[in-house]
Scaffold this active site. Structure first.
Site, PDB file in Angstrom:
ATOM      1  N   GLU A  38       0.830  -1.205   0.000  1.00  0.00           N
ATOM      2  CA  GLU A  38       0.000   0.000   0.000  1.00  0.00           C
ATOM      3  C   GLU A  38       0.862   1.252   0.000  1.00  0.00           C
ATOM      4  O   GLU A  38       2.001   1.233   0.457  1.00  0.00           O
ATOM      5  CB  GLU A  38      -0.970  -0.002   1.185  1.00  0.00           C
ATOM      6  CG  GLU A  38      -0.341  -0.283   2.546  1.00  0.00           C
ATOM      7  CD  GLU A  38      -0.227   0.946   3.416  1.00  0.00           C
ATOM      8  OE1 GLU A  38      -0.117   2.061   2.862  1.00  0.00           O
ATOM      9  OE2 GLU A  38      -0.214   0.793   4.650  1.00  0.00           O
ATOM     10  N   ARG A  63       0.376  -2.176  12.373  1.00  0.00           N
ATOM     11  CA  ARG A  63      -0.339  -3.084  11.472  1.00  0.00           C
ATOM     12  C   ARG A  63      -0.683  -2.422  10.142  1.00  0.00           C
ATOM     13  O   ARG A  63      -1.791  -2.534   9.628  1.00  0.00           O
ATOM     14  CB  ARG A  63      -1.601  -3.648  12.152  1.00  0.00           C
ATOM     15  CG  ARG A  63      -1.308  -4.349  13.455  1.00  0.00           C
ATOM     16  CD  ARG A  63      -2.520  -5.034  14.019  1.00  0.00           C
ATOM     17  NE  ARG A  63      -2.851  -6.240  13.263  1.00  0.00           N
ATOM     18  CZ  ARG A  63      -2.266  -7.431  13.437  1.00  0.00           C
ATOM     19  NH1 ARG A  63      -1.304  -7.562  14.335  1.00  0.00           N
ATOM     20  NH2 ARG A  63      -2.633  -8.460  12.714  1.00  0.00           N
ATOM     21  N   CYS A  68       7.815  -1.562  -1.699  1.00  0.00           N
ATOM     22  CA  CYS A  68       8.910  -2.543  -1.705  1.00  0.00           C
ATOM     23  C   CYS A  68      10.018  -2.237  -0.715  1.00  0.00           C
ATOM     24  O   CYS A  68      10.501  -3.128  -0.021  1.00  0.00           O
ATOM     25  CB  CYS A  68       9.479  -2.706  -3.112  1.00  0.00           C
ATOM     26  SG  CYS A  68      10.379  -1.266  -3.747  1.00  0.00           S
ATOM     27  N   HIS A 102      13.326  -0.829  -7.568  1.00  0.00           N
ATOM     28  CA  HIS A 102      12.667  -1.889  -6.805  1.00  0.00           C
ATOM     29  C   HIS A 102      13.698  -2.596  -5.942  1.00  0.00           C
ATOM     30  O   HIS A 102      14.875  -2.697  -6.312  1.00  0.00           O
ATOM     31  CB  HIS A 102      12.012  -2.894  -7.752  1.00  0.00           C
ATOM     32  CG  HIS A 102      11.319  -4.019  -7.049  1.00  0.00           C
ATOM     33  ND1 HIS A 102      10.261  -3.835  -6.196  1.00  0.00           N
ATOM     34  CD2 HIS A 102      11.560  -5.367  -7.061  1.00  0.00           C
ATOM     35  CE1 HIS A 102       9.862  -5.000  -5.715  1.00  0.00           C
ATOM     36  NE2 HIS A 102      10.638  -5.940  -6.216  1.00  0.00           N
ATOM     37  N   ASP A 116      10.491 -11.970  -2.419  1.00  0.00           N
ATOM     38  CA  ASP A 116       9.969 -10.635  -2.693  1.00  0.00           C
ATOM     39  C   ASP A 116       8.550 -10.525  -2.138  1.00  0.00           C
ATOM     40  O   ASP A 116       7.615 -11.063  -2.711  1.00  0.00           O
ATOM     41  CB  ASP A 116       9.971 -10.358  -4.201  1.00  0.00           C
ATOM     42  CG  ASP A 116       9.721  -8.902  -4.542  1.00  0.00           C
ATOM     43  OD1 ASP A 116       9.223  -8.173  -3.675  1.00  0.00           O
ATOM     44  OD2 ASP A 116      10.025  -8.498  -5.675  1.00  0.00           O
TER      45      ASP A 116
END
Length: 257
Positions: A38, A63, A68, A102, A116
């Site tokens: 998110e 939480r 990435c 990434h 990943d």
């Protein structure tokens, strides 16, 4: 130092923790089923600090999810604490992606694995890094690693053929090496993360994604899409489907979010 027991509780994992292939596979899968990909912090203009203690506080204690650099950055710390040999790898998602576009992970056991948990819709189970034949990703789709441009290209099998996921090299990097790219992706108008809100996690049968105000559920190959009408409904979706309970994430998002 991260609190392993609290982290494992966050991802609902109660299995073995010895640094084995089985443990890696189970923890990797549990992470993707529990922790959403998110960009809500990006959309609110919040700072994202690539320090393990700060990532632990956000993802485990609060939480939340992340993208990435956050998810794989913290997952690497968990694996390392459990006794795995793990290294951070840098990749490019698009052909014209920026350096360190990434972050993925290399985990060395009897053979090296690609892990990943921060790419969104991707493989549930780690892939053999040295294999070049198609591999099952644990999600009903096959993946392959091809030699390309001095590195490896991850591709996924689709009905129209094999599709690029990201290109990466086997050079290893510290967490701090990704700071500039993380700053770019959370601030640049050219970044996909500043332009569109997305919250997504894997499920046992597919995936559930909140894309702007569209709730997209894929289950056993069937896709449904529902428009989420107002902020109160979005807050309910975030809480019920992704375990994110923070109304400010909705009311405080940038215009267009």
């Amino acid at each position: 130092m991260i609190q392993v027991g609290t982290y494992l509780e966050r991802i609902g994992y109660r299995g073995p923790v010895a640094p084995t292939q089985e443990t890696l596979q189970q923890i990797h899968r549990a992470h993707l089923l529990s922790v959403p990909f998110e960009n809500l912090s990006v959309r609110r203009g919040e700072a994202i600090v690539l320090e393990e203690s700060r990532l632990f506080e956000k993802i485990v204690l609060r939480r939340r999810g992340g993208f990435c650099y956050e998810l794989n950055g913290l997952f690497a710390a968990l694996l390392r604490t459990l006794g795995f040999r793990v290294a951070r790898l840098a990749g490019r998602v698009g052909v014209d992606g920026i350096p360190f576009d990434h972050m993925a992970l290399r985990v060395d056991l009897d053979e090296p694995w690609l892990a990943d948990v921060g790419f969104g819709d991707s493989f549930l189970l780690p892939l053999r890094l040295e294999a070049r034949e198609p591999q099952e990703g644990g999600c009903g789709r096959r993946y392959r690693l091809d030699a390309a441009d001095g590195g490896l290209l991850l591709v996924r099998e689709e009905p129209e053929g094999w599709q690029r996921q990201y290109l990466f090299t086997l050079e290893t990097w510290p967490l701090a090496a990704f700071e500039d790219a993380c700053y770019y992706h959370r601030t640049s108008p050219e970044s996909q993360f500043t332009r569109k809100t997305v919250v997504s996690r894997a499920t046992e049968t597919g995936r559930i994604t909140l894309s702007e105000r569209r709730l997209i559920v894929t289950s056993s190959g069937m896709r449904t899409e529902t428009v989420v009408g107002d902020d109160a409904a979005i807050s309910r979706v975030l809480a019920e489907q992704f375990g994110i309970e923070d109304p400010d994430l909705v009311s405080g998002r940038r215009s267009g979010g």
